[in-house]
Design an enzyme around this catalytic site. Structure first.
Site, PDB file in Angstrom:
ATOM      1  N   SER A 136       0.883  -1.154  -0.122  1.00  0.00           N
ATOM      2  CA  SER A 136       0.089   0.134   0.291  1.00  0.00           C
ATOM      3  C   SER A 136       1.073   1.645   0.271  1.00  0.00           C
ATOM      4  O   SER A 136       1.839   1.715   0.632  1.00  0.00           O
ATOM      5  CB  SER A 136      -0.407   0.187   1.274  1.00  0.00           C
ATOM      6  OG  SER A 136      -1.344   1.061   1.011  1.00  0.00           O
ATOM      7  N   LEU A 137       0.306   2.166  -0.819  1.00  0.00           N
ATOM      8  CA  LEU A 137       1.361   3.782  -1.044  1.00  0.00           C
ATOM      9  C   LEU A 137       0.901   4.521  -0.148  1.00  0.00           C
ATOM     10  O   LEU A 137       1.386   5.755   0.274  1.00  0.00           O
ATOM     11  CB  LEU A 137       1.588   4.445  -2.301  1.00  0.00           C
ATOM     12  CG  LEU A 137       1.695   3.277  -3.039  1.00  0.00           C
ATOM     13  CD1 LEU A 137       1.759   3.961  -4.864  1.00  0.00           C
ATOM     14  CD2 LEU A 137       3.547   3.043  -2.932  1.00  0.00           C
ATOM     15  N   SER A 138      -0.619   3.774   0.866  1.00  0.00           N
ATOM     16  CA  SER A 138      -1.225   4.970   1.672  1.00  0.00           C
ATOM     17  C   SER A 138      -0.348   5.771   2.802  1.00  0.00           C
ATOM     18  O   SER A 138       0.111   7.063   3.547  1.00  0.00           O
ATOM     19  CB  SER A 138      -2.306   4.728   2.241  1.00  0.00           C
ATOM     20  OG  SER A 138      -3.381   4.135   1.546  1.00  0.00           O
TER      21      SER A 138
ATOM     22  N   LYS B  39     -14.011  -2.632   1.969  1.00  0.00           N
ATOM     23  CA  LYS B  39     -15.354  -1.200   1.700  1.00  0.00           C
ATOM     24  C   LYS B  39     -17.084  -1.748   2.845  1.00  0.00           C
ATOM     25  O   LYS B  39     -16.634  -0.977   2.967  1.00  0.00           O
ATOM     26  CB  LYS B  39     -14.537  -0.508   0.291  1.00  0.00           C
ATOM     27  CG  LYS B  39     -12.939  -0.130   0.468  1.00  0.00           C
ATOM     28  CD  LYS B  39     -13.224   0.574  -0.710  1.00  0.00           C
ATOM     29  CE  LYS B  39     -11.973   0.547  -0.895  1.00  0.00           C
ATOM     30  NZ  LYS B  39     -11.258   1.818  -2.250  1.00  0.00           N
TER      31      LYS B  39
ATOM     32  N   ASP C 149     -13.477   7.716  -2.755  1.00  0.00           N
ATOM     33  CA  ASP C 149     -12.897   7.843  -4.049  1.00  0.00           C
ATOM     34  C   ASP C 149     -13.494   8.267  -5.459  1.00  0.00           C
ATOM     35  O   ASP C 149     -13.081   8.448  -6.191  1.00  0.00           O
ATOM     36  CB  ASP C 149     -13.316   5.805  -3.977  1.00  0.00           C
ATOM     37  CG  ASP C 149     -12.011   5.156  -2.882  1.00  0.00           C
ATOM     38  OD1 ASP C 149     -10.974   5.557  -2.902  1.00  0.00           O
ATOM     39  OD2 ASP C 149     -12.348   3.414  -2.882  1.00  0.00           O
TER      40      ASP C 149
ATOM     41  N   ALA D  64     -18.900  -4.919  -9.853  1.00  0.00           N
ATOM     42  CA  ALA D  64     -20.177  -4.396  -9.175  1.00  0.00           C
ATOM     43  C   ALA D  64     -18.790  -4.692  -7.482  1.00  0.00           C
ATOM     44  O   ALA D  64     -20.387  -4.438  -7.088  1.00  0.00           O
ATOM     45  CB  ALA D  64     -21.159  -4.664  -9.081  1.00  0.00           C
TER      46      ALA D  64
ATOM     47  N   GLY E 203     -17.117  -3.020  -4.114  1.00  0.00           N
ATOM     48  CA  GLY E 203     -16.539  -2.304  -3.372  1.00  0.00           C
ATOM     49  C   GLY E 203     -15.570  -1.283  -3.968  1.00  0.00           C
ATOM     50  O   GLY E 203     -16.276   0.125  -3.895  1.00  0.00           O
TER      51      GLY E 203
END
Ligand code: ATR
Length: 282
Positions: free
Chosen positions: A17-19, A68, A104, A130, A132
């Site tokens: 993850s780049l968060s 999510k 998002d 269809a 998250g």
């Protein structure tokens, strides 16, 4: 001394993850000290992981794949846009639990319009997936003034559930993959499936992209490559991955948590440079 606020992203897998990097960058830029960690939790572990972070005094959480939808169910309040999505990617601490938001869609719209100069108004859009990710972006696309939103998904019941949740039968059209050939060209085709993770991108006719039509994969890195390669071969004009959207949704989360909007250009360029091999049309 004020205590440093604590944030985390929860997902599975989470190692790449780049968060944490993005929020560290924003923190430095806006001189707001914070701690931001990455928590790996399978679907079975998710609820306990969120509870532990809450009990430890966490101030905000980003939620990523595949949690999510579950996260939205666990919040004690949802923003209007998270409610319409039925999915949350940003949790804001309240006295008695979490306020769930979804940044998002705004992230995608901002990347397409501000960074890539696209005008979404009046566009015929195809959303593939269809889950998250798809749920997160659909309301914002409608709010941005697109003409129509066609949705296809491997499991048709989820296509219908998403279309129903969006509540705009005049603009939202659930369809089957078999219908794709007959639907003609789209101005924008969005891959919101995780199919490439299992090397199983569904077959897509190249006629799907209208002349001068664009394509976006909501993921980035290696898993975005098959769809982006297909889109370029099918004549896509602007063909982009989800890196810009990732940075923009993070900026929107930062704004919700800290009341200050960070500038995204520098961190986007830095991440783009380190993902140079995977850079798309622009
Ligand atoms: P995310 O948060 O990434 O959307 P998700 O909620 O698990 O994760 O949704 C994954 C999406 O990718 C779904 O639309 C899923 O289709 P199903 O609803 O039929 O499961 C889609 N997907 C995953 N693997 C796929 C595959 N091999 N072929 C086609 N679609 C696939």
């Amino acid at each position: 001394m004020t205590e440093i606020k604590r944030f985390a992203v929860i997902g599975h897998p989470i190692a790449h993850s780049l968060s944490p990097r993005i929020h560290a960058f924003f923190s430095k830029q806006r001189r707001i000290p914070l701690e931001y960690s990455a928590i790996d939790a399978t679907p079975e572990q998710f609820e306990a992981a969120l509870e532990a972070f809450t009990a430890g005094g966490g101030d905000g959480v980003n939620i990523t794949l595949p949690h999510k939808v579950r996260a939205a169910e666990l919040c004690n309040e949802l923003t209007e846009r998270a409610r319409r999505c039925g999915a949350a990617n940003t949790l804001i601490r309240q006295d008695h639990g979490w306020l769930g938001d979804n940044t998002d869609g705004l992230g995608l719209v901002r990347d397409l319009t501000d960074r890539h100069g696209q005008d979404l108004r009046g566009r015929k859009v195809l959303l593939i997936g269809a889950g998250g990710a798809a749920r997160g972006v659909a309301p914002a696309l409608l709010d941005a003034g697109i003409k129509s939103l066609y949705i296809v998904n491997r499991t048709p019941s989820r296509t219908d559930a998403l279309a129903d949740a969006l509540g705009e039968p005049a603009r939202v059209h659930p369809r089957n993959f078999e219908d794709l050939r007959r639907l003609g060209g789209f101005d924008l085709v969005i891959n919101a499936t995780s199919a490439a993770r299992e090397a199983a991108l569904p077959f897509l006719p190249s006629s799907l992209i209208a002349p001068r039509g664009d394509a976006v994969d909501l993921s980035y890195g290696e898993v975005a490559i098959p769809f982006l390669a297909w889109a370029r071969a099918a004549g896509g004009d602007v063909v982009i991955d989800g890196l810009g959207m990732l940075v923009e949704q993070a900026a929107e989360a930062f704004l919700r948590w800290h009341g200050v909007r960070p500038d995204t250009t520098a961190v986007y360029e830095e991440l783009r440079a380190s993902h140079a091999l995977l850079t798309t049309a622009d």
